[in-house]
Every structure is written in C-alpha cells, then in structure tokens.
Enzyme design. Structure first.
Site, PDB file in Angstrom:
ATOM      1  N   GLU A   1      94.387  60.751  32.683  1.00  0.00           N
ATOM      2  CA  GLU A   1      94.991  59.522  32.142  1.00  0.00           C
ATOM      3  C   GLU A   1      96.061  59.805  31.091  1.00  0.00           C
ATOM      4  O   GLU A   1      95.851  59.576  29.889  1.00  0.00           O
ATOM      5  CB  GLU A   1      93.914  58.615  31.545  1.00  0.00           C
TER       6      GLU A   1
ATOM      7  N   GLU B   1      86.983  57.735  38.503  1.00  0.00           N
ATOM      8  CA  GLU B   1      86.210  56.951  37.542  1.00  0.00           C
ATOM      9  C   GLU B   1      86.185  55.501  37.999  1.00  0.00           C
ATOM     10  O   GLU B   1      87.206  54.948  38.406  1.00  0.00           O
ATOM     11  CB  GLU B   1      86.835  56.968  36.126  1.00  0.00           C
TER      12      GLU B   1
END
Ligand code: PNW
Length: 457
Positions: A167, A363
């Site tokens: 991320e 995720e």
C-alpha cells in the site's frame, strides 16, 4: 454442482504485518522503525499505544502457526521487518533478524503452509528517516533494494512468493502531509503536494529496483507481486452506462492512476496527471522503465468501494457520497460495499487491459466490536456477514473467469491497528492483550469450514 464452489487449487490464506504483531522491538539487534518513534510521540495513536509488545508473536509464532494450521489455510502472508535485518537501514546485516524469519518460515513449511512474504509493510528504519528523510529521498529506493538483496539471497531457498511494498499511498501520502499532521508514520509535514507525490514516486522506484534485486538474487524460480489498496469504483448498479462510468472514473483515483498504472503500464495515468498539474512528481529519465517491471501477480487489498454513476460532465462520471447511516463496520472508512471485490478484480483485468495478470486478494476483512462472553467465546456475526458477502463477490469473479488465485483474510489475529492502536480488532482470532491468550472467534470456525469445503458456506 455444489453452490459457490471455488475452482480447485484456489488458495485460502490469512495475513498479518510485522510491526502489528511481533512486539520484541528491542530484541536481538532490532533498531527502531518510524512506527516506534511515531507511536511513542504524544497524541499520534489511540491512548498513546505502540507496537512494543503487540501480540508477542516474536516469541509465540510457533503456537500462532499451529492455530493457523488448524484453521486449514494453505498460505500465509506476513511481512519482514527491515529494521530487524538491516537495523540502520543500510550497512551491517543482523544475522539474528534473518534467523528469526528462517525459523518462522521453517515452521510454516513444516505445517505445509506456503509463505507469502511482504518485504515492506510501513516500518522504515528510523535511522534513514533521521539521515535523509526516508521516502522523501531517492536514496531510500537504493537502500531498500540492498536490503531486499540480503533477504532474498538468505531466505530465497525457502520463500518463493515475494511482495515488494504494501500500500504505497498509505506510508507516503498518509505519512506526509501539507498543513495538517498526517495519520501515519513518519507523520511529517511537507511544503507541497508535489513533495508528497515525490515520496510515492520514490516508493515506486524502490518497487522496481526490488523486483530486479529479487530476480537477480533468488536461488529458486520465484513469483513477485506488488500489493496495493487501490480505489475501487463500483457502478451505482449494473447498467451499461454506470459500468462505463465506473471504468472512466478508475484512473483518476490516486492509488490507481498514481501507483498501479505506472507499475503495470509504465505510465502514470493521463487522467491523473491532468488533474495533478504542478503537483505531479519530478520523473527522471529511465524512472518509468525501472518502475515498470514484469510482475507475476498483483495483490489487491480491498475493504470497501466508491459508488459511481454516469454523468453528463467532461469526465462522464460522478462520485456518489454515502448517505448518513449507511451500513458500516467499526472503522470510519469501512462502509459495506460487497461488490467491491468483484469490481476491483474486473477493473484491474479490463481497465488496465491485463487479462493475463494473476491476482490475489491480499487483504480483506473488517473491524468489529468483538465481545468476549462469560464462556470465553466471541460471536462475531457481523464479521461473518461481511466476509461471506465479500467472498461471494470473489467467487463471482472466479467463475466469470478472472484470474483470481487466492484470498487472504486480514487478519489472522487482532493486532496493533496503527494510529487506532488496539482499539480496533480485525482478527478472526481474538487476542486477550492482558494474558496474550488467543481465542478463535466464530469467524475463524466459519472460515475453516469454507476452506474445508472450498466454497462459501
Ligand atoms: C491496511 N483506508 O490499511 C493495511 O495494509 C493493514 O496494515 C491494516 O491493518 C488494514 O488495512 C486495516 O486497516 C488500510 O483508508 C488503511 O481505506 C487505510 C485504508 C484501507 C486499508
């Protein structure tokens, strides 16, 4: 055929990250990361909480992996801490750090669980923040690649699935801000948006150099991916015009146009650049080529989405705000949009025109207000509701033929949720932070059954 059956070989897993679970921050030669510093600074995290102890996974990894094996997962995504391996960020290698991850991986392999290692999950060595401002400097990319070389040449005999950075926008755009104090470490204020974009550009360079370092140093054939939490633009409903609008909106989002476009196509999206104007980063000759490395897979971290409808404006699309009281889980950004997984997968395949690229949901999960009953159980029915609907959305993508190969629940256990500290619980395993006892929640047992039947139950 049984309903909601996943293709044979679909990989079921769970995910965690080093700073969120390990604790043991001053053990065996580890030195501080920016998260140690940030969380110890007054007012930055919920009740001043830090990851100093967290889940004590550093000492309890064997029991945790045993519980993971009982769950039945085939894969486990975890992260390796740079400041355990190269405590000053560059220079001396810490053998004890490598040994810890070797023990951890061997334990996984003993149980037949395939390791998926993230090389960076936000915990930059503090030494590099002090030295040159970590991601604000181009030097960070080079130092990262050196660290990656050390990890891969030492652990590449037993780890063959690598993810470079987790991320990028979270530790760059959310770690550096103009005006207000950013929510994530290092929490540095900078002078302009351009400087913020420069940090994510440096992280992209780090990704590119890391890919090269992995390929050059892996003793075995391996697969490499980038993990991103890009913005999922979801059609208001599935009519041809709203689907078209959601596709048009896709490259405008900073995590899409500014991260996965350069990584996968070698160009920032033109839609984003037009919007950024003078805020766009300086790009040196050769940078985009370095960033655009062949990838074996893309990891998608998806929790929610944004609804888009067709509009008569120059963009041909319009972002829709959630109404008040829209169903959400226990996080300010966790509005429930189950189609987000289907659309995330489909957009990456179609909008980026990469139908060949293997995808993983690296995720997906939710925070809930879990309560321990007097019998010592946690009935997290809201988490099951969330996970079941989201898995159905993955299943739809799989049966429509999109190359979605696996799914990792965030998270295996409750952990240090960054600036929210231990106030937010994302685990399917409850952690009693007083005793460090692990208690599988109802969602753990539900997920075990999904894995056993290879379908959504
Ligand atoms: C991810 N958002 O972060 C991280 O990879 C994990 O470390 C973290 O614990 C997990 O999601 C839950 O928060 C995110 O604002 C941070 O939409 C912010 C967002 C999404 C994910």
């Amino acid at each position: 055929m049984t309903s909601q059956q996943f293709p044979t070989g679909f990989q079921w897993g769970t995910a965690t990250a080093a700073y969120q679970i390990e604790g043991a921050v001053d053990r065996d030669g580890r030195k501080p990361s920016v998260w140690d510093t940030f969380s110890a600074t007054k007012g930055r995290t919920f009740q001043g909480q830090t990851g100093a102890i967290a889940c004590e996974h550093y000492d309890r990894y064997k029991d945790d992996i045993k519980l993971m094996a009982e769950l039945g997962v085939q894969t486990y995504r975890f992260s390796i801490s740079w400041c355990r391996i190269v405590p000053d960020g560059r220079g001396t290698v810490n053998q004890a750090g490598l040994d810890f991850y070797r023990r951890l991986v061997d334990c996984l392999l003993d149980y037949g669980i395939t390791p998926y290692a993230t090389l960076f999950h936000w915990d930059s060595p503090q030494a590099l923040e002090t030295k040159y401002g970590s991601w604000r400097s181009r030097e960070m990319a080079q130092d990262f690649a050196e660290y990656v070389k050390v990890v891969v040449s030492n652990l590449g005999d037993r780890i063959t699935n690598w993810m470079t950075l987790n991320e990028i926008t979270c530790f760059t755009h959310m770690g550096h801000g103009v005006g207000k104090t950013p929510q994530h470490a290092p929490g540095t204020k900078v002078g302009s948006k351009k400087e913020v974009w420069q940090t994510s550009h440096h992280a992209l360079l780090a990704h590119g150099l890391a890919c090269q370092a992995i390929r050059a140093n892996s003793p075995k054939s391996c697969s490499i991916g980038l993990v991103d939490n890009f913005g999922v633009t979801v059609p208001l409903y599935e009519s041809p015009e709203h689907i078209e609008a959601a596709k048009k909106a896709f490259p405008y989002h900073c995590g899409n146009g500014g991260i996965i476009y350069p990584a996968l196509t070698g160009e920032y999206s033109s839609a984003l650049l037009e919007q950024l104007k003078n805020d766009a980063p300086d790009i040196q000759e050769g940078d985009l080529k370095t960033i655009h490395q062949p990838l074996d897979f893309l990891g998608l971290n998806i929790y929610t989405g944004t609804y888009i409808r067709a509009a008569d404006n120059w963009q041909g699309c319009e972002w829709i705000d959630f109404p008040k009281n829209y169903p959400a889980l226990n996080m300010p950004w966790l509005q429930i949009v189950p189609e987000c997984l289907y659309w995330g997968i489909r957009h990456v395949s179609e909008t980026l025109n990469r139908p060949d690229l293997a995808l993983f949901i690296t995720e997906n999960g939710c925070a809930a207000q879990d309560e321990l009953t007097s019998q010592g159980e946690v009935f997290d029915l809201d988490r099951i509701l969330y996970l079941r609907q989201h898995l159905q959305s993955v299943h739809r993508a799989a049966i429509e033929g999109y190359p979605i190969l696996g799914y990792f629940i965030w998270s295996f256990m409750d952990n240090f949720e960054w600036s929210y500290g231990y106030d937010k619980r994302f685990g399917i395993t409850y952690v009693d932070y007083k005793t460090q006892q692990r208690i599988p929640k109802s969602s753990y047992h539900w997920y075990a059954e999904c894995i056993r039947q290879n379908r959504v139950v």
